[in-house]
Write an enzyme that holds these catalytic residues in place. Structure first.
Site, PDB file in Angstrom:
ATOM      1  N   GLU A   1       4.296 -13.331   2.855  1.00 20.96           N
ATOM      2  CA  GLU A   1       5.202 -14.070   2.009  1.00 20.96           C
ATOM      3  C   GLU A   1       6.295 -13.150   1.459  1.00 20.96           C
ATOM      4  O   GLU A   1       6.024 -11.991   1.141  1.00 20.96           O
ATOM      5  CB  GLU A   1       4.365 -14.595   0.855  1.00 20.96           C
ATOM      6  CG  GLU A   1       5.021 -15.570  -0.034  1.00 20.96           C
ATOM      7  CD  GLU A   1       4.043 -15.979  -1.134  1.00 20.96           C
ATOM      8  OE1 GLU A   1       3.784 -17.174  -1.252  1.00 20.96           O
ATOM      9  OE2 GLU A   1       3.549 -15.103  -1.851  1.00 20.96           O
TER      10      GLU A   1
ATOM     11  N   CYS B   1      11.099  -9.877  -3.350  1.00 20.86           N
ATOM     12  CA  CYS B   1       9.729  -9.388  -3.418  1.00 20.86           C
ATOM     13  C   CYS B   1       9.168  -9.358  -2.001  1.00 20.86           C
ATOM     14  O   CYS B   1       9.090 -10.384  -1.336  1.00 20.86           O
ATOM     15  CB  CYS B   1       8.926 -10.336  -4.326  1.00 20.86           C
ATOM     16  SG  CYS B   1       7.214  -9.860  -4.475  1.00 20.86           S
TER      17      CYS B   1
ATOM     18  N   CYS C   1      -5.139  -7.244   1.890  1.00 22.74           N
ATOM     19  CA  CYS C   1      -5.170  -5.968   1.173  1.00 22.74           C
ATOM     20  C   CYS C   1      -6.609  -5.512   1.057  1.00 22.74           C
ATOM     21  O   CYS C   1      -7.509  -6.313   0.815  1.00 22.74           O
ATOM     22  CB  CYS C   1      -4.566  -6.116  -0.220  1.00 22.74           C
ATOM     23  SG  CYS C   1      -4.525  -4.557  -1.141  1.00 22.74           S
TER      24      CYS C   1
ATOM     25  N   CYS D   1      -8.644  -6.187  -5.689  1.00 24.84           N
ATOM     26  CA  CYS D   1      -8.643  -6.381  -7.145  1.00 24.84           C
ATOM     27  C   CYS D   1      -9.185  -7.779  -7.480  1.00 24.84           C
ATOM     28  O   CYS D   1      -8.920  -8.742  -6.769  1.00 24.84           O
ATOM     29  CB  CYS D   1      -7.233  -6.220  -7.695  1.00 24.84           C
ATOM     30  SG  CYS D   1      -6.544  -4.585  -7.377  1.00 24.84           S
TER      31      CYS D   1
ATOM     32  N   CYS E   1      -6.690 -10.823  -7.964  1.00 25.77           N
ATOM     33  CA  CYS E   1      -5.616 -10.974  -6.972  1.00 25.77           C
ATOM     34  C   CYS E   1      -6.100 -11.777  -5.777  1.00 25.77           C
ATOM     35  O   CYS E   1      -7.113 -11.415  -5.153  1.00 25.77           O
ATOM     36  CB  CYS E   1      -5.138  -9.601  -6.521  1.00 25.77           C
ATOM     37  SG  CYS E   1      -3.926  -9.675  -5.189  1.00 25.77           S
TER      38      CYS E   1
ATOM     39  N   CYS F   1       4.456 -13.724  -5.616  1.00 28.85           N
ATOM     40  CA  CYS F   1       4.320 -12.711  -4.582  1.00 28.85           C
ATOM     41  C   CYS F   1       2.843 -12.514  -4.258  1.00 28.85           C
ATOM     42  O   CYS F   1       2.047 -12.263  -5.146  1.00 28.85           O
ATOM     43  CB  CYS F   1       4.922 -11.397  -5.059  1.00 28.85           C
ATOM     44  SG  CYS F   1       6.662 -11.536  -5.416  1.00 28.85           S
TER      45      CYS F   1
END
Ligand code: SAH
Ligand code: SF4
Length: 380
Positions: free
Chosen positions: A92, A105, A112, A116, A119, A348
């Site tokens: 994105e 952004c 990832c 976290c 997130c 984002c």
């Protein structure tokens, strides 16, 4: 033989490539300007480029843009693109207007690995690193698509004015875990013959990959944002697992080293406000004691964008204000991130991780209704 993606190459890389083809170095600058300043992908349209070079490039190279899965525009002018990066993955990119220019952004990875707790990208896990070309293609597409759609921006000599004047690496992924691809992408953004962005208007946001913070300072010292989210190691470990490897003290020391080379710079610390987790006055005092007089910095408080799997809630507005007041009273410059693009769920890194199955991408886009406002309190 697979064609070279010209978006993969910064100007040094392009110069080496052009020389390999037996052409003069300055041709690389010409070619670079056609691609990045004019947004041209078709080699035959690059009229003042030597025919010999165009002929050689035709079989060996291309400007490989990313296929657009969707483009959504918000009532407030925010635009969000979802790009297909193959293998059922999408990333994105979000444009946030401020006046007649704005911030882009950009994503650095599909998924990832840091994981976290707050997130949604982290909850999706890691798919793969983006290439330099895939990082640059997000800016290339956004800049030139926005220029085309805003013809009235054109100035007297008919050169459309630049639209993106700020880039933040705050989309999906941990940019400092994709370091090799990141640096040439940053260099293309800064290059006067590329996007000509100033060093302080390109921001790398990191969860704290200490050795790579040190390398970035050497290789390309752009603005640095550090996702702190907690004032002590015990709490930070429970939110950002990477803290087990690089604790807060080590992280702050690397921030200080980062600023060594640029004494007038500062670090932006991001702090995602989680109801009942990290948002008490005690946390604010602890944070102030941690940072005050130690690291030249600004604090950016981010209202948490909730998603069901997190089991976390956004701090109430009054709590965020009270938290900010403690920090401000302690002399720390503190801002609260505005939310933008709510009507298109534009945050984002919040949406694309869901798109594992390309055939369902559109359906999920329509189906998803979790409000994930977009960040806009970016350092400028
Ligand atoms: N991986 C990098 C950059 C991408 S995340 C990093 O972590 O810094 C960009 C910012 O969005 C980070 O500050 C991150 O902590 C924040 N963020 C992630 N998920 C969020 C959520 N659900 N609500 C609010 N902010 C979030
Ligand atoms: Fe990765 Fe950043 Fe999300 Fe953490 S906040 S999981 S580092 S993208």
């Amino acid at each position: 033989m697979e064609r070279v993606n010209l978006l993969d190459l910064d100007r040094d890389g392009l110069t080496a490539f052009v020389e390999q083809l037996g052409e003069k170095r300055f041709r690389a600058t010409q070619l670079f300007r056609w691609i990045h300043q004019k947004g041209v992908a078709d080699l035959d349209a690059m009229t003042d480029l030597a025919r010999s070079l165009r002929d050689k490039l035709r079989d060996r190279a291309e400007v490989r843009a990313l296929p657009v899965v969707s483009e959504q525009a918000s009532a407030d002018g925010t635009v969000k693109w979802l790009f297909d990066v193959g293998g059922g993955n999408a990333v994105e990119t979000v444009f946030i207007p401020e006046g007649d220019r704005g911030t882009l952004c950009v994503s650095s990875q599909a998924g990832c690995a840091v994981g976290c707790r707050f997130c949604s990208t982290g909850h999706q896990g890691f798919s793969r690193n983006l290439s330099t070309g895939e990082i640059v293609a997000q800016l290339w597409h956004a800049e030139h698509a926005l220029r085309r759609s805003g013809g009235e921006r054109a100035n007297a000599n008919d050169t459309p004015a630049r639209v993106v004047d700020n880039v933040v690496m705050m989309g999906m992924g941990e940019p400092l875990q994709n370091y090799g691809a990141l640096v040439p992408a940053l260099k293309t953004m800064l290059d006067d013959h590329g996007y000509g962005l100033s060093r302080r208007r390109v921001t790398v946001s990191t969860s704290g990959v200490v050795p790579m913070i040190d390398r970035l300072r050497e290789d390309c010292p752009v603005a640095l944002a550090v996702s702190l989210h907690a004032p002590n190691d015990a709490l930070r470990e429970s939110l950002v697992p990477l803290n087990r490897k690089y604790g807060i003290d080590e992280l702050l020391q690397s921030c200080l080293r980062y600023l060594d080379a640029a004494p007038r710079d500062f670090i932006t610390f991001e702090y995602c406000m989680l109801d009942g987790v990290n948002d008490s006055d005690e946390h604010a005092h602890e944070l102030a004691a941690l940072l005050r007089g130690r690291v030249p910095c600004k604090l950016n408080l981010i209202p948490f964008n909730p998603f069901p799997a997190s089991g976390l809630r956004r701090s109430p507005r009054e709590r965020v204000l009270a938290f900010a007041r403690v920090l401000q009273d302690a002399g720390l410059v503190t801002t609260i991130r505005k939310t933008r693009g709510d009507d298109i769920d534009a945050a984002c890194g919040q949406l694309a991780g869901e798109v594992q199955d390309r055939t369902n991408a559109q359906a999920r886009l329509v189906a998803r209704r979790v409000t994930v406002p977009i960040s806009s309190g970016v350092p400028r």
